[in-house]
Design a protein around this motif. Structure first.
Motif, PDB file in Angstrom:
ATOM      1  N   GLU A  10      -5.588   5.013  35.087  1.00 54.16           N
ATOM      2  CA  GLU A  10      -6.446   5.896  34.308  1.00 54.16           C
ATOM      3  C   GLU A  10      -6.475   5.482  32.840  1.00 54.16           C
ATOM      4  O   GLU A  10      -5.464   5.226  32.220  1.00 54.16           O
ATOM      5  N   LEU A  80       9.160  13.715  25.038  1.00 53.06           N
ATOM      6  CA  LEU A  80       7.892  13.228  25.601  1.00 53.06           C
ATOM      7  C   LEU A  80       6.781  13.741  24.699  1.00 53.06           C
ATOM      8  O   LEU A  80       6.655  14.958  24.502  1.00 53.06           O
ATOM      9  N   ALA A  82       2.546  13.010  23.514  1.00 53.72           N
ATOM     10  CA  ALA A  82       1.266  12.314  23.598  1.00 53.72           C
ATOM     11  C   ALA A  82       0.521  12.524  22.287  1.00 53.72           C
ATOM     12  O   ALA A  82       0.391  13.662  21.812  1.00 53.72           O
ATOM     13  N   GLU A  84      -2.699  11.325  21.903  1.00 55.57           N
ATOM     14  CA  GLU A  84      -3.994  11.737  22.463  1.00 55.57           C
ATOM     15  C   GLU A  84      -3.685  12.493  23.746  1.00 55.57           C
ATOM     16  O   GLU A  84      -3.190  11.901  24.708  1.00 55.57           O
ATOM     17  N   GLU A  85      -3.954  13.774  23.735  1.00 51.21           N
ATOM     18  CA  GLU A  85      -3.622  14.598  24.901  1.00 51.21           C
ATOM     19  C   GLU A  85      -4.787  14.641  25.877  1.00 51.21           C
ATOM     20  O   GLU A  85      -5.933  14.374  25.544  1.00 51.21           O
ATOM     21  N   ARG A  86      -4.440  14.990  27.112  1.00 51.30           N
ATOM     22  CA  ARG A  86      -5.400  15.226  28.195  1.00 51.30           C
ATOM     23  C   ARG A  86      -6.213  13.983  28.563  1.00 51.30           C
ATOM     24  O   ARG A  86      -7.373  14.086  28.959  1.00 51.30           O
ATOM     25  N   ILE A  87      -5.580  12.813  28.412  1.00 48.66           N
ATOM     26  CA  ILE A  87      -6.214  11.605  28.953  1.00 48.66           C
ATOM     27  C   ILE A  87      -5.238  10.886  29.881  1.00 48.66           C
ATOM     28  O   ILE A  87      -5.484   9.748  30.281  1.00 48.66           O
ATOM     29  N   GLY A  88      -4.107  11.513  30.186  1.00 52.26           N
ATOM     30  CA  GLY A  88      -3.184  10.920  31.144  1.00 52.26           C
ATOM     31  C   GLY A  88      -1.937  10.294  30.555  1.00 52.26           C
ATOM     32  O   GLY A  88      -1.120   9.726  31.294  1.00 52.26           O
ATOM     33  N   VAL A  89      -1.752  10.396  29.233  1.00 50.17           N
ATOM     34  CA  VAL A  89      -0.609   9.746  28.580  1.00 50.17           C
ATOM     35  C   VAL A  89       0.716  10.342  29.062  1.00 50.17           C
ATOM     36  O   VAL A  89       1.633   9.624  29.476  1.00 50.17           O
ATOM     37  N   GLY A  90       0.818  11.678  29.004  1.00 53.39           N
ATOM     38  CA  GLY A  90       2.062  12.328  29.411  1.00 53.39           C
ATOM     39  C   GLY A  90       2.391  12.030  30.865  1.00 53.39           C
ATOM     40  O   GLY A  90       3.544  11.742  31.210  1.00 53.39           O
ATOM     41  N   ASN A 117       7.095  26.866  25.044  1.00 52.67           N
ATOM     42  CA  ASN A 117       6.274  25.697  25.387  1.00 52.67           C
ATOM     43  C   ASN A 117       5.641  25.871  26.769  1.00 52.67           C
ATOM     44  O   ASN A 117       5.909  25.124  27.718  1.00 52.67           O
ATOM     45  N   HIS A 119       2.718  25.325  27.763  1.00 48.25           N
ATOM     46  CA  HIS A 119       1.904  24.181  28.199  1.00 48.25           C
ATOM     47  C   HIS A 119       2.773  23.148  28.920  1.00 48.25           C
ATOM     48  O   HIS A 119       2.442  22.693  30.024  1.00 48.25           O
ATOM     49  N   PHE A 123       2.804  21.853  32.673  1.00 50.81           N
ATOM     50  CA  PHE A 123       2.598  20.408  32.876  1.00 50.81           C
ATOM     51  C   PHE A 123       3.662  19.839  33.809  1.00 50.81           C
ATOM     52  O   PHE A 123       3.355  19.147  34.788  1.00 50.81           O
ATOM     53  N   ARG A 127       3.667  18.581  38.047  1.00 48.60           N
ATOM     54  CA  ARG A 127       4.066  17.225  38.431  1.00 48.60           C
ATOM     55  C   ARG A 127       5.355  17.217  39.253  1.00 48.60           C
ATOM     56  O   ARG A 127       6.031  16.194  39.347  1.00 48.60           O
TER      57      ARG A 127
HETATM   58  C1  LIG Z   1       3.170  18.006  27.290  1.00 50.65           C
HETATM   59  C2  LIG Z   1       2.433  16.709  26.924  1.00 50.65           C
HETATM   60  C3  LIG Z   1       3.446  15.558  26.840  1.00 50.65           C
HETATM   61  C4  LIG Z   1       1.409  16.407  28.011  1.00 50.65           C
HETATM   62  O1  LIG Z   1       0.837  15.151  27.687  1.00 50.65           O
HETATM   63  P1  LIG Z   1      -0.696  14.784  28.030  1.00 50.65           P
HETATM   64  O2  LIG Z   1      -0.875  13.376  27.662  1.00 50.65           O
HETATM   65  O3  LIG Z   1      -1.639  15.750  27.451  1.00 50.65           O
HETATM   66  O4  LIG Z   1      -0.670  14.925  29.599  1.00 50.65           O
HETATM   67  P2  LIG Z   1      -1.791  14.424  30.621  1.00 50.65           P
HETATM   68  O5  LIG Z   1      -3.021  14.018  29.890  1.00 50.65           O
HETATM   69  O6  LIG Z   1      -1.180  13.436  31.526  1.00 50.65           O
HETATM   70  O7  LIG Z   1      -2.034  15.744  31.434  1.00 50.65           O
HETATM   71  C5  LIG Z   1      -2.447  16.930  30.755  1.00 50.65           C
HETATM   72  C6  LIG Z   1      -3.648  17.492  31.437  1.00 50.65           C
HETATM   73  O8  LIG Z   1      -4.787  16.703  31.146  1.00 50.65           O
HETATM   74  C7  LIG Z   1      -5.476  16.424  32.362  1.00 50.65           C
HETATM   75  N1  LIG Z   1      -6.133  15.130  32.229  1.00 50.65           N
HETATM   76  C8  LIG Z   1      -5.537  13.935  32.272  1.00 50.65           C
HETATM   77  N2  LIG Z   1      -6.468  12.952  32.113  1.00 50.65           N
HETATM   78  C9  LIG Z   1      -7.642  13.597  31.959  1.00 50.65           C
HETATM   79  C10 LIG Z   1      -8.958  13.138  31.735  1.00 50.65           C
HETATM   80  N3  LIG Z   1      -9.233  11.822  31.657  1.00 50.65           N
HETATM   81  N4  LIG Z   1      -9.928  14.050  31.606  1.00 50.65           N
HETATM   82  C11 LIG Z   1      -9.644  15.375  31.679  1.00 50.65           C
HETATM   83  N5  LIG Z   1      -8.404  15.872  31.884  1.00 50.65           N
HETATM   84  C12 LIG Z   1      -7.425  14.974  32.027  1.00 50.65           C
HETATM   85  C13 LIG Z   1      -4.402  16.403  33.397  1.00 50.65           C
HETATM   86  O9  LIG Z   1      -4.928  16.631  34.683  1.00 50.65           O
HETATM   87  C14 LIG Z   1      -3.487  17.494  32.928  1.00 50.65           C
HETATM   88  O10 LIG Z   1      -3.851  18.766  33.406  1.00 50.65           O
HETATM   89  P3  LIG Z   1      -2.911  19.537  34.449  1.00 50.65           P
HETATM   90  O11 LIG Z   1      -1.536  19.608  33.831  1.00 50.65           O
HETATM   91  O12 LIG Z   1      -3.574  20.845  34.589  1.00 50.65           O
HETATM   92  O13 LIG Z   1      -2.895  18.680  35.673  1.00 50.65           O
HETATM   93  C15 LIG Z   1       1.667  16.854  25.585  1.00 50.65           C
HETATM   94  O14 LIG Z   1       0.895  18.032  25.644  1.00 50.65           O
HETATM   95  C16 LIG Z   1       2.529  16.877  24.346  1.00 50.65           C
HETATM   96  O15 LIG Z   1       2.787  15.839  23.746  1.00 50.65           O
HETATM   97  N6  LIG Z   1       2.965  18.079  23.928  1.00 50.65           N
HETATM   98  C17 LIG Z   1       3.750  18.244  22.690  1.00 50.65           C
HETATM   99  C18 LIG Z   1       5.193  17.797  22.883  1.00 50.65           C
HETATM  100  C19 LIG Z   1       5.856  18.505  24.037  1.00 50.65           C
HETATM  101  O16 LIG Z   1       5.774  19.700  24.166  1.00 50.65           O
HETATM  102  N7  LIG Z   1       6.510  17.698  24.913  1.00 50.65           N
HETATM  103  C20 LIG Z   1       7.132  18.232  26.132  1.00 50.65           C
HETATM  104  C21 LIG Z   1       8.434  18.878  25.880  1.00 50.65           C
HETATM  105  S1  LIG Z   1       9.725  17.677  25.689  1.00 50.65           S
END
Ligand SMILES: CC(C)(COP(=O)(O)OP(=O)(O)OC[C@H]1O[C@@H](n2cnc3c(N)ncnc32)[C@H](O)[C@@H]1OP(=O)(O)O)[C@@H](O)C(=O)NCCC(=O)NCCS
Length: 170
Positions: A10, A80, A82, A84-90, A117, A119, A123, A127
């Motif tokens: 992705e 952990l 990201a 750029e959020e919501r693009i699959g990084v986490g 937290n 969110h 998340f 997973r």
């Molecule tokens: C928690 C965190 C790491 C998630 O990272 P992220 O990169 O946004 O995660 P993803 O993009 O892989 O997934 C997030 C959502 O985006 C969705 N998504 C991923 N790629 C996508 C895309 N191309 N288009 C639309 N949605 C997408 C995923 O399906 C997911 O939704 P879901 O959880 O309902 O399945 C991030 O929000 C973050 O950095 N938070 C702040 C720090 C933190 O709290 N860290 C965790 C505690 S240690």
């Protein structure tokens, strides 16, 4: 770019280990995200800048970071983030940490997060991670060591407690 990286399906996100040239970036971003490179939580404190780490890269830009520690059969995901959020990084970083942990013979990956937290709690559960413990007042105690931990977190929620989540592997 290190050749040990794997390319996810992705969004062309590559996961690789930091090179020495990345260490300043890692330390600076940990400081910005967590108020210090020292992560204080239930059971101790960790200098995340000195831990094994994985970077998420897209178009030669670092867009995410995971730090973790393998101790015997446990892999502790310490941070952990990201950019750029919501693009699959986490998801990609979490999967890569689990993959590394399994390759190291770990039986579980665990982490703690704070009660505000919501969110991240969602998340991780989406997973496959499960909440396996709640530590009431753990953040209040950690704040005595690290006063920069805010009193109020996401969505206006007072931060007091830690939740431990884990996924069993291997
Ligand atoms: C928690 C965190 C790491 C998630 O990272 P992220 O990169 O946004 O995660 P993803 O993009 O892989 O997934 C997030 C959502 O985006 C969705 N998504 C991923 N790629 C996508 C895309 N191309 N288009 C639309 N949605 C997408 C995923 O399906 C997911 O939704 P879901 O959880 O309902 O399945 C991030 O929000 C973050 O950095 N938070 C702040 C720090 C933190 O709290 N860290 C965790 C505690 S240690």
């Amino acid at each position: 770019m290190a050749s040990s990286g794997l390319v996810t399906d992705e969004a062309d996100i590559e996961i690789r280990e930091p090179s020495p040239a990345d260490h300043e970036w890692v330390a600076r971003h940990l400081q910005a995200w967590w108020g210090s490179t020292t992560i204080v939580g239930h059971g101790g404190h960790w200098d995340a800048a000195r831990l094994p780490a994985l970077l998420a890269i897209r178009v030669e830009q670092i867009i995410g970071l995971a730090t973790f520690e393998v101790q015997s059969v446990d892999c502790h995901l310490v941070t952990l983030n990201a950019i750029e959020e919501r693009i699959g990084v986490g998801s990609a970083l979490l999967a890569a940490v689990i993959e590394r942990a399994a390759a190291s013979g770990c039986q579980r990956v665990w982490l703690t997060t704070t009660n505000d937290n919501l969110h991240a709690i969602g998340f991780y559960q989406r997973r496959g991670l499960r909440i396996v413990a709640v530590y009431p007042g753990a953040v209040d105690r950690a704040r005595q060591t690290k006063p920069s931990i805010p009193q109020i977190g996401n969505d206006g929620i007072h931060i007091h407690d830690e939740l431990e989540l884990q996924i069993k592997i291997g």
